[in-house]
Design a protein around this motif. Structure first.
Motif, short mmCIF file in Angstrom:
data_model
loop_
_atom_site.label_atom_id
_atom_site.label_comp_id
_atom_site.label_asym_id
_atom_site.label_seq_id
_atom_site.Cartn_x
_atom_site.Cartn_y
_atom_site.Cartn_z
N TRP A 142 43.64 34.99 -56.22
CA TRP A 142 44.40 34.79 -54.98
C TRP A 142 45.26 36.01 -54.64
O TRP A 142 45.48 36.32 -53.47
CB TRP A 142 45.29 33.55 -55.10
N ARG A 164 44.64 39.15 -55.41
CA ARG A 164 43.79 40.34 -55.34
C ARG A 164 43.92 41.26 -56.55
O ARG A 164 43.48 42.41 -56.51
CB ARG A 164 44.04 41.14 -54.05
N TYR A 190 40.64 38.23 -37.19
CA TYR A 190 41.70 39.12 -37.66
C TYR A 190 43.06 38.41 -37.57
O TYR A 190 43.32 37.63 -36.65
CB TYR A 190 41.74 40.39 -36.81
N ASP A 250 45.11 34.48 -42.96
CA ASP A 250 45.56 34.70 -44.34
C ASP A 250 44.38 34.86 -45.29
O ASP A 250 43.45 34.04 -45.29
CB ASP A 250 46.44 33.52 -44.78
N TRP A 251 44.44 35.87 -46.11
CA TRP A 251 43.34 36.23 -47.01
C TRP A 251 42.95 35.08 -47.94
O TRP A 251 41.79 34.67 -48.00
CB TRP A 251 43.75 37.47 -47.82
N TRP A 252 43.90 34.56 -48.67
CA TRP A 252 43.61 33.52 -49.67
C TRP A 252 43.30 32.18 -49.01
O TRP A 252 42.40 31.46 -49.44
CB TRP A 252 44.76 33.40 -50.65
N ASP A 258 41.81 31.79 -46.22
CA ASP A 258 40.43 31.92 -45.75
C ASP A 258 39.43 31.70 -46.88
O ASP A 258 38.43 31.00 -46.72
CB ASP A 258 40.19 33.30 -45.13
N ARG A 269 36.36 38.88 -37.14
CA ARG A 269 36.41 39.84 -38.25
C ARG A 269 35.05 39.89 -38.93
O ARG A 269 34.45 38.85 -39.21
CB ARG A 269 37.48 39.40 -39.25
N THR A 318 36.84 48.61 -45.17
CA THR A 318 37.49 47.53 -45.89
C THR A 318 36.53 46.36 -46.02
O THR A 318 35.98 45.87 -45.03
CB THR A 318 38.75 47.05 -45.15
N HIS A 370 36.24 42.55 -46.58
CA HIS A 370 37.18 41.48 -46.30
C HIS A 370 36.93 40.26 -47.18
O HIS A 370 36.02 40.24 -48.02
CB HIS A 370 37.10 41.09 -44.82
N GLN A 371 37.74 39.24 -46.97
CA GLN A 371 37.63 38.00 -47.75
C GLN A 371 36.26 37.36 -47.61
O GLN A 371 35.80 36.68 -48.54
CB GLN A 371 38.74 37.02 -47.36
N TYR A 388 34.14 38.91 -50.41
CA TYR A 388 34.42 38.46 -51.77
C TYR A 388 34.02 37.01 -51.99
O TYR A 388 33.54 36.64 -53.07
CB TYR A 388 35.90 38.69 -52.10
#
Length: 497
Positions: free
Chosen positions: A30, A32, A327, A330-332, A334, A380, A392, A394-395, A398
Protein backbone atom coordinates in the motif's frame (compact mmCIF):
# COMPACT_ATOMS: atom_id res chain seq x y z
CA UNK A 1 19.66 -58.87 1.56
CA UNK A 2 18.57 -55.25 2.09
CA UNK A 3 21.16 -53.23 3.94
CA UNK A 4 19.91 -51.13 6.92
CA UNK A 5 21.44 -48.00 5.41
CA UNK A 6 19.33 -48.43 2.27
CA UNK A 7 16.15 -48.48 4.35
CA UNK A 8 17.32 -45.33 6.10
CA UNK A 9 17.98 -43.62 2.76
CA UNK A 10 14.53 -44.49 1.47
CA UNK A 11 12.93 -43.32 4.69
CA UNK A 12 14.76 -40.01 4.52
CA UNK A 13 14.04 -39.50 0.84
CA UNK A 14 10.26 -39.87 0.94
CA UNK A 15 9.47 -36.71 2.97
CA UNK A 16 11.86 -34.66 0.86
CA UNK A 17 10.20 -35.87 -2.33
CA UNK A 18 6.68 -34.94 -1.29
CA UNK A 19 7.28 -31.65 0.53
CA UNK A 20 6.03 -28.51 -1.19
CA UNK A 21 7.82 -25.26 -0.46
CA UNK A 22 7.16 -21.61 -1.25
CA UNK A 23 10.25 -19.91 -2.64
CA UNK A 24 8.86 -17.20 -4.93
CA UNK A 25 6.98 -14.10 -3.77
CA UNK A 26 5.99 -10.94 -5.69
CA UNK A 27 4.53 -8.03 -3.74
CA UNK A 28 3.08 -4.54 -4.21
CA UNK A 29 2.35 -2.84 -0.90
CA UNK A 30 0.00 0.00 0.00
CA UNK A 31 2.88 2.39 0.80
CA UNK A 32 4.78 1.58 -2.43
CA UNK A 33 7.77 0.29 -0.48
CA UNK A 34 7.40 -2.75 -2.73
CA UNK A 35 6.32 -2.38 -6.35
CA UNK A 36 6.09 -5.76 -8.05
CA UNK A 37 9.09 -6.62 -5.89
CA UNK A 38 10.42 -10.16 -6.14
CA UNK A 39 11.71 -12.07 -3.14
CA UNK A 40 13.35 -15.48 -3.34
CA UNK A 41 13.01 -17.12 0.07
CA UNK A 42 16.00 -19.42 -0.45
CA UNK A 43 17.71 -20.75 1.63
CA UNK A 44 14.74 -20.55 4.00
CA UNK A 45 11.61 -21.37 2.01
CA UNK A 46 8.22 -21.77 3.63
CA UNK A 47 7.38 -25.45 3.80
CA UNK A 48 4.01 -27.12 3.85
CA UNK A 49 3.97 -29.23 7.03
CA UNK A 50 1.46 -31.13 9.12
CA UNK A 51 -1.44 -28.83 10.01
CA UNK A 52 -1.35 -26.89 13.23
CA UNK A 53 -3.38 -24.02 14.60
CA UNK A 54 -5.05 -21.94 11.92
CA UNK A 55 -3.82 -18.39 11.41
CA UNK A 56 -5.76 -15.15 11.75
CA UNK A 57 -6.97 -16.06 8.28
CA UNK A 58 -6.91 -19.51 6.74
CA UNK A 59 -6.70 -20.02 2.97
CA UNK A 60 -7.84 -23.44 1.75
CA UNK A 61 -6.72 -24.38 -1.78
CA UNK A 62 -8.81 -27.02 -3.55
CA UNK A 63 -7.01 -28.10 -6.69
CA UNK A 64 -9.68 -30.72 -7.29
CA UNK A 65 -11.96 -27.91 -8.45
CA UNK A 66 -10.64 -26.60 -11.79
CA UNK A 67 -12.37 -23.76 -13.61
CA UNK A 68 -11.57 -21.51 -16.59
CA UNK A 69 -8.34 -21.30 -18.55
CA UNK A 70 -6.81 -17.84 -18.31
CA UNK A 71 -5.72 -15.98 -21.45
CA UNK A 72 -4.09 -12.84 -20.09
CA UNK A 73 -4.27 -9.33 -18.73
CA UNK A 74 -3.69 -6.13 -20.69
CA UNK A 75 -5.25 -2.98 -22.15
CA UNK A 76 -6.29 -1.36 -25.43
CA UNK A 77 -3.76 -0.18 -27.99
CA UNK A 78 -5.67 2.84 -29.28
CA UNK A 79 -4.36 5.05 -32.06
CA UNK A 80 -3.31 7.52 -29.36
CA UNK A 81 -1.42 4.86 -27.39
CA UNK A 82 0.40 3.76 -30.54
CA UNK A 83 1.29 7.37 -31.37
CA UNK A 84 2.66 8.06 -27.90
CA UNK A 85 4.77 4.93 -27.92
CA UNK A 86 5.98 5.41 -31.48
CA UNK A 87 7.04 8.99 -30.72
CA UNK A 88 9.05 7.66 -27.81
CA UNK A 89 10.64 5.03 -30.04
CA UNK A 90 11.82 7.77 -32.42
CA UNK A 91 13.05 9.92 -29.55
CA UNK A 92 14.57 7.33 -27.20
CA UNK A 93 14.57 3.78 -28.52
CA UNK A 94 16.18 2.30 -25.41
CA UNK A 95 13.46 3.65 -23.13
CA UNK A 96 10.78 2.52 -25.57
CA UNK A 97 12.02 -1.06 -25.51
CA UNK A 98 12.46 -0.94 -21.75
CA UNK A 99 8.80 0.05 -21.35
CA UNK A 100 7.64 -2.69 -23.72
CA UNK A 101 9.70 -5.26 -21.86
CA UNK A 102 8.35 -4.16 -18.48
CA UNK A 103 4.80 -4.30 -19.78
CA UNK A 104 4.89 -7.44 -21.92
CA UNK A 105 7.87 -9.73 -21.28
CA UNK A 106 6.32 -13.11 -20.33
CA UNK A 107 9.58 -14.84 -19.42
CA UNK A 108 9.19 -16.86 -16.25
CA UNK A 109 10.68 -14.89 -13.38
CA UNK A 110 11.26 -11.71 -15.40
CA UNK A 111 10.86 -8.37 -13.63
CA UNK A 112 7.89 -7.59 -15.86
CA UNK A 113 4.11 -7.90 -15.97
CA UNK A 114 3.86 -10.22 -18.97
CA UNK A 115 0.68 -8.53 -20.21
CA UNK A 116 -0.64 -10.79 -22.93
CA UNK A 117 -4.01 -9.50 -24.18
CA UNK A 118 -4.61 -6.35 -26.23
CA UNK A 119 -7.77 -4.94 -27.70
CA UNK A 120 -7.21 -2.95 -30.90
CA UNK A 121 -9.94 -0.64 -32.30
CA UNK A 122 -11.01 -1.19 -35.89
CA UNK A 123 -11.06 2.36 -37.19
CA UNK A 124 -11.42 5.44 -35.05
CA UNK A 125 -12.26 5.58 -31.37
CA UNK A 126 -12.39 8.44 -28.91
CA UNK A 127 -8.59 8.20 -28.83
CA UNK A 128 -7.82 8.84 -32.51
CA UNK A 129 -6.61 11.92 -34.38
CA UNK A 130 -9.73 11.96 -36.59
CA UNK A 131 -12.85 9.99 -37.38
CA UNK A 132 -12.27 7.30 -40.01
CA UNK A 133 -13.23 3.79 -41.05
CA UNK A 134 -11.46 1.52 -43.53
CA UNK A 135 -13.94 2.43 -46.26
CA UNK A 136 -15.53 5.87 -46.12
CA UNK A 137 -16.78 5.86 -49.72
CA UNK A 138 -20.57 5.98 -49.47
CA UNK A 139 -22.37 3.01 -50.97
CA UNK A 140 -19.21 0.99 -51.62
CA UNK A 141 -20.87 -2.31 -50.75
CA UNK A 142 -18.28 -4.21 -52.80
CA UNK A 143 -15.54 -2.55 -50.71
CA UNK A 144 -13.52 -1.56 -53.74
CA UNK A 145 -12.08 1.28 -51.70
CA UNK A 146 -11.45 -0.69 -48.50
CA UNK A 147 -8.00 0.19 -47.18
CA UNK A 148 -6.65 -1.20 -43.92
CA UNK A 149 -3.83 1.34 -44.15
CA UNK A 150 -6.18 4.13 -43.20
CA UNK A 151 -5.15 3.14 -39.70
CA UNK A 152 -1.95 4.92 -38.64
CA UNK A 153 1.12 2.97 -39.74
CA UNK A 154 2.51 3.23 -36.22
CA UNK A 155 -0.43 1.17 -34.93
CA UNK A 156 0.87 -1.82 -36.87
CA UNK A 157 4.55 -1.21 -36.15
CA UNK A 158 4.05 -0.83 -32.40
CA UNK A 159 1.81 -3.88 -32.35
CA UNK A 160 4.48 -5.93 -34.12
CA UNK A 161 7.07 -4.68 -31.61
CA UNK A 162 4.83 -5.84 -28.77
CA UNK A 163 4.43 -9.21 -30.50
CA UNK A 164 8.21 -9.51 -30.70
CA UNK A 165 8.38 -8.90 -26.93
CA UNK A 166 5.56 -11.31 -26.09
CA UNK A 167 4.99 -14.10 -28.63
CA UNK A 168 1.93 -15.21 -26.64
CA UNK A 169 0.14 -11.91 -27.30
CA UNK A 170 -3.58 -12.27 -28.01
CA UNK A 171 -5.12 -9.54 -30.15
CA UNK A 172 -8.85 -8.79 -29.93
CA UNK A 173 -10.08 -6.54 -32.77
CA UNK A 174 -13.03 -4.31 -31.82
CA UNK A 175 -14.92 -1.70 -33.91
CA UNK A 176 -16.24 1.43 -32.22
CA UNK A 177 -18.58 2.05 -35.17
CA UNK A 178 -19.41 0.80 -38.65
CA UNK A 179 -18.61 3.17 -41.54
CA UNK A 180 -20.79 6.29 -41.48
CA UNK A 181 -22.63 5.42 -44.70
CA UNK A 182 -24.04 2.27 -43.12
CA UNK A 183 -25.67 4.19 -40.27
CA UNK A 184 -28.97 5.98 -39.89
CA UNK A 185 -27.45 9.37 -39.12
CA UNK A 186 -24.70 9.24 -41.74
CA UNK A 187 -22.03 9.65 -39.04
CA UNK A 188 -19.75 7.32 -37.15
CA UNK A 189 -20.48 9.41 -34.06
CA UNK A 190 -23.64 8.05 -32.46
CA UNK A 191 -26.61 6.53 -34.22
CA UNK A 192 -27.24 2.94 -35.25
CA UNK A 193 -26.56 0.50 -38.09
CA UNK A 194 -29.25 0.34 -40.75
CA UNK A 195 -30.68 -3.17 -41.05
CA UNK A 196 -30.02 -3.45 -44.79
CA UNK A 197 -26.29 -3.34 -44.08
CA UNK A 198 -26.23 -6.26 -41.63
CA UNK A 199 -24.67 -8.76 -44.04
CA UNK A 200 -22.49 -6.10 -45.68
CA UNK A 201 -21.08 -5.11 -42.32
CA UNK A 202 -20.14 -8.75 -41.69
CA UNK A 203 -18.14 -8.64 -44.94
CA UNK A 204 -16.49 -5.43 -43.78
CA UNK A 205 -15.35 -7.14 -40.54
CA UNK A 206 -13.96 -10.08 -42.53
CA UNK A 207 -11.91 -7.64 -44.60
CA UNK A 208 -10.62 -6.12 -41.35
CA UNK A 209 -9.37 -9.53 -40.24
CA UNK A 210 -7.71 -10.02 -43.63
CA UNK A 211 -6.19 -6.55 -43.48
CA UNK A 212 -4.56 -7.14 -40.11
CA UNK A 213 -3.36 -10.52 -41.33
CA UNK A 214 -1.65 -8.75 -44.23
CA UNK A 215 0.35 -6.82 -41.62
CA UNK A 216 1.42 -10.01 -39.88
CA UNK A 217 -1.11 -9.71 -37.07
CA UNK A 218 -3.33 -12.74 -36.55
CA UNK A 219 -6.34 -12.00 -34.37
CA UNK A 220 -7.25 -14.14 -31.39
CA UNK A 221 -10.76 -12.72 -31.45
CA UNK A 222 -12.98 -10.15 -33.10
CA UNK A 223 -15.93 -8.35 -31.53
CA UNK A 224 -18.95 -6.99 -33.38
CA UNK A 225 -19.39 -3.67 -31.58
CA UNK A 226 -17.84 -1.89 -28.63
CA UNK A 227 -20.49 -0.89 -26.07
CA UNK A 228 -23.55 -1.51 -28.25
CA UNK A 229 -25.90 0.15 -25.76
CA UNK A 230 -24.04 3.47 -25.94
CA UNK A 231 -24.65 6.29 -28.44
CA UNK A 232 -22.53 9.41 -28.12
CA UNK A 233 -22.53 12.15 -30.80
CA UNK A 234 -18.98 13.27 -29.96
CA UNK A 235 -17.04 10.10 -30.86
CA UNK A 236 -17.53 6.83 -32.78
CA UNK A 237 -20.29 4.80 -31.16
CA UNK A 238 -23.20 2.72 -32.42
CA UNK A 239 -26.35 1.40 -30.82
CA UNK A 240 -26.97 -2.19 -31.84
CA UNK A 241 -29.56 -4.46 -30.27
CA UNK A 242 -28.83 -8.08 -29.43
CA UNK A 243 -30.87 -9.42 -32.34
CA UNK A 244 -28.93 -7.36 -34.85
CA UNK A 245 -25.58 -8.27 -33.32
CA UNK A 246 -26.61 -11.92 -33.46
CA UNK A 247 -27.39 -11.64 -37.19
CA UNK A 248 -24.03 -10.01 -37.88
CA UNK A 249 -22.23 -12.60 -35.78
CA UNK A 250 -23.94 -15.48 -37.59
CA UNK A 251 -23.05 -14.06 -41.00
CA UNK A 252 -19.49 -13.28 -39.93
CA UNK A 253 -18.96 -16.76 -38.47
CA UNK A 254 -19.84 -18.33 -41.82
CA UNK A 255 -17.54 -15.94 -43.67
CA UNK A 256 -14.68 -16.54 -41.25
CA UNK A 257 -15.04 -20.31 -41.44
CA UNK A 258 -14.98 -20.16 -45.24
CA UNK A 259 -11.94 -17.87 -45.42
CA UNK A 260 -9.36 -19.38 -43.10
CA UNK A 261 -10.43 -17.80 -39.79
CA UNK A 262 -12.26 -20.73 -38.22
CA UNK A 263 -10.02 -20.61 -35.12
CA UNK A 264 -10.69 -16.92 -34.46
CA UNK A 265 -13.28 -16.29 -31.78
CA UNK A 266 -16.21 -13.92 -32.04
CA UNK A 267 -16.83 -12.19 -28.72
CA UNK A 268 -20.15 -10.47 -28.14
CA UNK A 269 -21.61 -7.67 -26.06
CA UNK A 270 -18.49 -5.72 -24.87
CA UNK A 271 -20.46 -3.62 -22.42
CA UNK A 272 -21.24 -3.15 -18.73
CA UNK A 273 -21.98 -5.63 -15.97
CA UNK A 274 -25.42 -4.19 -15.25
CA UNK A 275 -27.08 -5.88 -18.25
CA UNK A 276 -25.31 -9.22 -17.90
CA UNK A 277 -28.58 -11.13 -17.64
CA UNK A 278 -30.16 -9.29 -20.58
CA UNK A 279 -28.33 -8.44 -23.79
CA UNK A 280 -25.61 -11.14 -23.62
CA UNK A 281 -28.10 -13.86 -22.71
CA UNK A 282 -30.34 -12.92 -25.64
CA UNK A 283 -27.29 -12.82 -27.90
CA UNK A 284 -26.36 -16.41 -27.03
CA UNK A 285 -29.98 -17.53 -27.39
CA UNK A 286 -30.17 -16.02 -30.87
CA UNK A 287 -26.74 -17.10 -32.15
CA UNK A 288 -25.29 -19.84 -29.92
CA UNK A 289 -22.99 -21.22 -32.62
CA UNK A 290 -21.55 -17.88 -33.74
CA UNK A 291 -20.15 -16.53 -30.47
CA UNK A 292 -17.50 -18.06 -28.24
CA UNK A 293 -18.63 -15.85 -25.40
CA UNK A 294 -19.10 -12.28 -24.21
CA UNK A 295 -17.05 -9.47 -22.69
CA UNK A 296 -17.85 -7.09 -19.85
CA UNK A 297 -16.87 -3.53 -18.89
CA UNK A 298 -16.85 -1.99 -15.42
CA UNK A 299 -18.71 1.30 -15.70
CA UNK A 300 -22.15 0.19 -14.50
CA UNK A 301 -23.14 -2.68 -12.23
CA UNK A 302 -20.74 -5.02 -10.42
CA UNK A 303 -18.76 -8.16 -11.15
CA UNK A 304 -21.16 -10.53 -9.37
CA UNK A 305 -23.69 -9.85 -12.15
CA UNK A 306 -21.49 -11.92 -14.48
CA UNK A 307 -23.14 -14.85 -12.73
CA UNK A 308 -26.44 -14.10 -14.48
CA UNK A 309 -24.75 -14.86 -17.79
CA UNK A 310 -22.58 -17.69 -16.48
CA UNK A 311 -25.59 -19.49 -15.00
CA UNK A 312 -27.49 -19.26 -18.27
CA UNK A 313 -24.55 -20.33 -20.46
CA UNK A 314 -21.96 -22.13 -18.32
CA UNK A 315 -20.04 -23.39 -21.36
CA UNK A 316 -19.56 -19.98 -22.96
CA UNK A 317 -16.43 -17.93 -22.37
CA UNK A 318 -16.38 -14.75 -20.27
CA UNK A 319 -13.90 -11.91 -20.78
CA UNK A 320 -13.37 -8.69 -18.90
CA UNK A 321 -12.06 -6.13 -21.38
CA UNK A 322 -12.35 -2.51 -20.22
CA UNK A 323 -12.11 -0.25 -17.23
CA UNK A 324 -10.35 3.09 -16.84
CA UNK A 325 -8.83 4.89 -13.92
CA UNK A 326 -8.85 8.67 -13.75
CA UNK A 327 -6.13 11.12 -12.84
CA UNK A 328 -6.30 12.47 -9.29
CA UNK A 329 -7.64 9.34 -7.60
CA UNK A 330 -5.94 7.58 -4.69
CA UNK A 331 -3.27 5.02 -5.56
CA UNK A 332 -4.04 2.40 -2.90
CA UNK A 333 -7.81 2.87 -3.01
CA UNK A 334 -7.67 2.21 -6.75
CA UNK A 335 -5.67 -0.97 -6.30
CA UNK A 336 -8.18 -2.21 -3.74
CA UNK A 337 -11.01 -1.57 -6.19
CA UNK A 338 -9.24 -3.11 -9.16
CA UNK A 339 -8.28 -6.28 -7.32
CA UNK A 340 -11.58 -6.82 -5.52
CA UNK A 341 -13.74 -6.10 -8.57
CA UNK A 342 -11.66 -7.10 -11.57
CA UNK A 343 -8.42 -9.00 -11.20
CA UNK A 344 -9.70 -11.17 -8.35
CA UNK A 345 -13.46 -10.46 -8.37
CA UNK A 346 -14.31 -10.76 -12.06
CA UNK A 347 -11.87 -13.65 -12.49
CA UNK A 348 -13.56 -15.49 -9.60
CA UNK A 349 -16.81 -15.14 -11.54
CA UNK A 350 -15.44 -16.72 -14.68
CA UNK A 351 -13.45 -14.09 -16.57
CA UNK A 352 -10.56 -15.42 -18.62
CA UNK A 353 -8.99 -11.97 -19.01
CA UNK A 354 -8.70 -8.61 -17.28
CA UNK A 355 -8.03 -5.40 -19.24
CA UNK A 356 -7.72 -1.70 -18.60
CA UNK A 357 -8.54 1.02 -21.17
CA UNK A 358 -5.68 2.97 -22.81
CA UNK A 359 -2.27 1.36 -22.70
CA UNK A 360 -0.33 4.65 -22.93
CA UNK A 361 -1.15 8.38 -22.99
CA UNK A 362 0.60 11.60 -22.04
CA UNK A 363 0.35 13.29 -18.64
CA UNK A 364 -2.87 15.09 -19.58
CA UNK A 365 -4.65 11.95 -20.80
CA UNK A 366 -4.13 12.96 -24.43
CA UNK A 367 -4.23 12.86 -27.37
CA UNK A 368 -8.00 12.49 -27.67
CA UNK A 369 -10.32 12.82 -30.63
CA UNK A 370 -10.91 16.57 -31.16
CA UNK A 371 -14.28 17.62 -29.78
CA UNK A 372 -15.05 14.47 -27.84
CA UNK A 373 -16.56 14.64 -24.36
CA UNK A 374 -15.24 11.17 -23.60
CA UNK A 375 -13.14 10.56 -20.50
CA UNK A 376 -14.25 13.35 -18.22
CA UNK A 377 -12.66 13.35 -15.69
CA UNK A 378 -9.43 12.60 -17.51
CA UNK A 379 -8.69 8.92 -18.13
CA UNK A 380 -5.41 7.57 -16.81
CA UNK A 381 -3.53 4.98 -18.89
CA UNK A 382 -1.53 1.98 -17.73
CA UNK A 383 1.65 3.97 -18.37
CA UNK A 384 2.07 7.72 -18.83
CA UNK A 385 4.77 8.76 -21.29
CA UNK A 386 5.66 12.45 -21.32
CA UNK A 387 7.07 14.38 -24.25
CA UNK A 388 10.53 14.39 -22.65
CA UNK A 389 10.54 10.58 -22.52
CA UNK A 390 9.92 10.29 -18.79
CA UNK A 391 7.30 7.73 -17.86
CA UNK A 392 5.26 6.41 -14.96
CA UNK A 393 3.70 3.00 -14.46
CA UNK A 394 0.44 3.54 -12.63
CA UNK A 395 -1.62 1.52 -10.17
CA UNK A 396 -3.34 -0.14 -13.12
CA UNK A 397 0.00 -1.66 -14.10
CA UNK A 398 0.86 -2.99 -10.66
CA UNK A 399 -2.60 -4.46 -10.10
CA UNK A 400 -2.54 -6.35 -13.39
CA UNK A 401 1.09 -7.37 -13.01
CA UNK A 402 0.42 -9.09 -9.69
CA UNK A 403 -2.42 -11.10 -11.25
CA UNK A 404 -0.53 -11.80 -14.47
CA UNK A 405 2.41 -13.35 -12.62
CA UNK A 406 0.11 -16.14 -11.44
CA UNK A 407 -1.11 -17.31 -14.85
CA UNK A 408 1.81 -17.04 -17.30
CA UNK A 409 3.25 -20.27 -18.74
CA UNK A 410 5.96 -21.83 -16.60
CA UNK A 411 7.57 -23.37 -19.68
CA UNK A 412 8.19 -21.83 -23.08
CA UNK A 413 5.00 -22.42 -25.08
CA UNK A 414 3.61 -24.32 -22.12
CA UNK A 415 0.10 -24.31 -20.66
CA UNK A 416 -1.47 -21.19 -19.15
CA UNK A 417 -2.83 -20.97 -15.66
CA UNK A 418 -6.26 -22.34 -14.80
CA UNK A 419 -8.30 -21.00 -11.93
CA UNK A 420 -8.80 -23.52 -9.12
CA UNK A 421 -10.89 -23.61 -5.99
CA UNK A 422 -9.97 -21.50 -2.97
CA UNK A 423 -11.75 -20.28 0.14
CA UNK A 424 -10.82 -18.15 3.13
CA UNK A 425 -11.78 -18.72 6.76
CA UNK A 426 -10.65 -17.51 10.15
CA UNK A 427 -11.37 -14.42 12.18
CA UNK A 428 -9.84 -12.04 9.64
CA UNK A 429 -11.14 -13.77 6.52
CA UNK A 430 -12.95 -10.62 5.38
CA UNK A 431 -9.63 -8.77 5.22
CA UNK A 432 -8.29 -10.97 2.43
CA UNK A 433 -9.41 -11.33 -1.19
CA UNK A 434 -7.90 -14.40 -2.84
CA UNK A 435 -7.81 -16.31 -6.09
CA UNK A 436 -5.77 -19.39 -6.98
CA UNK A 437 -4.38 -21.00 -10.13
CA UNK A 438 -2.57 -24.09 -11.35
CA UNK A 439 -0.19 -23.99 -14.31
CA UNK A 440 0.56 -27.23 -16.13
CA UNK A 441 3.92 -28.23 -17.55
CA UNK A 442 5.18 -29.15 -21.01
CA UNK A 443 6.73 -32.30 -19.57
CA UNK A 444 4.01 -34.19 -17.66
CA UNK A 445 6.59 -35.50 -15.19
CA UNK A 446 7.50 -31.96 -14.08
CA UNK A 447 5.70 -30.61 -11.05
CA UNK A 448 2.91 -28.14 -11.71
CA UNK A 449 2.97 -24.62 -10.34
CA UNK A 450 0.31 -23.50 -7.87
CA UNK A 451 -0.19 -19.77 -7.37
CA UNK A 452 -2.11 -17.52 -5.02
CA UNK A 453 -2.98 -13.87 -5.60
CA UNK A 454 -3.84 -12.37 -2.21
CA UNK A 455 -4.95 -8.85 -1.38
CA UNK A 456 -4.76 -7.80 2.25
CA UNK A 457 -6.90 -4.68 2.55
CA UNK A 458 -6.86 -4.46 6.36
CA UNK A 459 -5.76 -0.83 6.39
CA UNK A 460 -8.20 0.58 8.96
CA UNK A 461 -8.91 -0.43 12.55
CA UNK A 462 -11.92 1.06 14.38
CA UNK A 463 -12.09 3.88 11.86
CA UNK A 464 -8.41 4.81 12.22
CA UNK A 465 -5.72 4.24 9.59
CA UNK A 466 -3.75 1.21 10.74
CA UNK A 467 -2.37 -1.10 8.00
CA UNK A 468 -2.12 -4.53 9.60
CA UNK A 469 -0.25 -7.58 8.26
CA UNK A 470 -2.21 -10.80 8.62
CA UNK A 471 -0.65 -14.07 9.72
CA UNK A 472 -2.27 -16.59 7.40
CA UNK A 473 -2.22 -20.34 7.11
CA UNK A 474 -2.42 -21.91 3.65
CA UNK A 475 -3.94 -25.39 3.50
CA UNK A 476 -3.06 -27.58 0.50
CA UNK A 477 -3.66 -31.32 0.18
CA UNK A 478 -3.75 -31.87 3.92
CA UNK A 479 -0.59 -29.87 4.58
CA UNK A 480 -0.19 -26.33 5.87
CA UNK A 481 2.14 -23.39 5.28
CA UNK A 482 2.17 -20.07 7.11
CA UNK A 483 2.78 -16.65 5.59
CA UNK A 484 2.21 -13.13 6.88
CA UNK A 485 0.66 -11.02 4.16
CA UNK A 486 1.44 -7.28 4.25
CA UNK A 487 -1.25 -4.76 3.36
CA UNK A 488 -1.10 -4.78 -0.41
CA UNK A 489 -1.15 -7.49 -3.08
CA UNK A 490 1.02 -10.58 -2.89
CA UNK A 491 1.52 -13.30 -5.49
CA UNK A 492 3.30 -16.46 -4.41
CA UNK A 493 3.73 -19.93 -5.79
CA UNK A 494 4.92 -23.43 -5.09
CA UNK A 495 5.26 -26.67 -7.04
CA UNK A 496 3.54 -30.02 -6.59
CA UNK A 497 2.89 -33.16 -8.66
Amino acid sequence: MIQPWSILCVTLFIPLAITQQIYDVWATTWDRSQLLTYTNLSPNPISFVSPGTAGQADIVVNDGAVFQDMVGFGATLTDSSALILNNLKNQDSATYWSILNTLFDPTDGANAAGLSYLRVPLGASDFSASVYSFDDVAGDTAFNHFNINRAPSNLFSVLRDIQSTNPYLRVNLVPWSPPAWMKDGGSMNGGSLQMQYTGIYANYLLKCLQGFESHGISAYAISIQNEPENSNPTYPTCVMNAGQEAQIGTALRSLMDANGFSSVRIIGYEHNWDDAGGYPVQLMQDAPNAFSGVAFHCYEGNYTQQNAFRSAFPNKEIYFTECSGVYGSDWWQDIKWYMSNMFIGSVSYGSMSGLMWNLALDGQGNPKLPGTDSCSPTCRPVVTVSSDGSHTFHQEFYSMAQASKAILPRDVNGPWGQRIGVSVGGGLAADLKVTAFVTGRTNPSDWRRFSLVVMNWADTQNGAWNPTPIRTTIDFRGMQATYTFPVGVTTLWWYAP
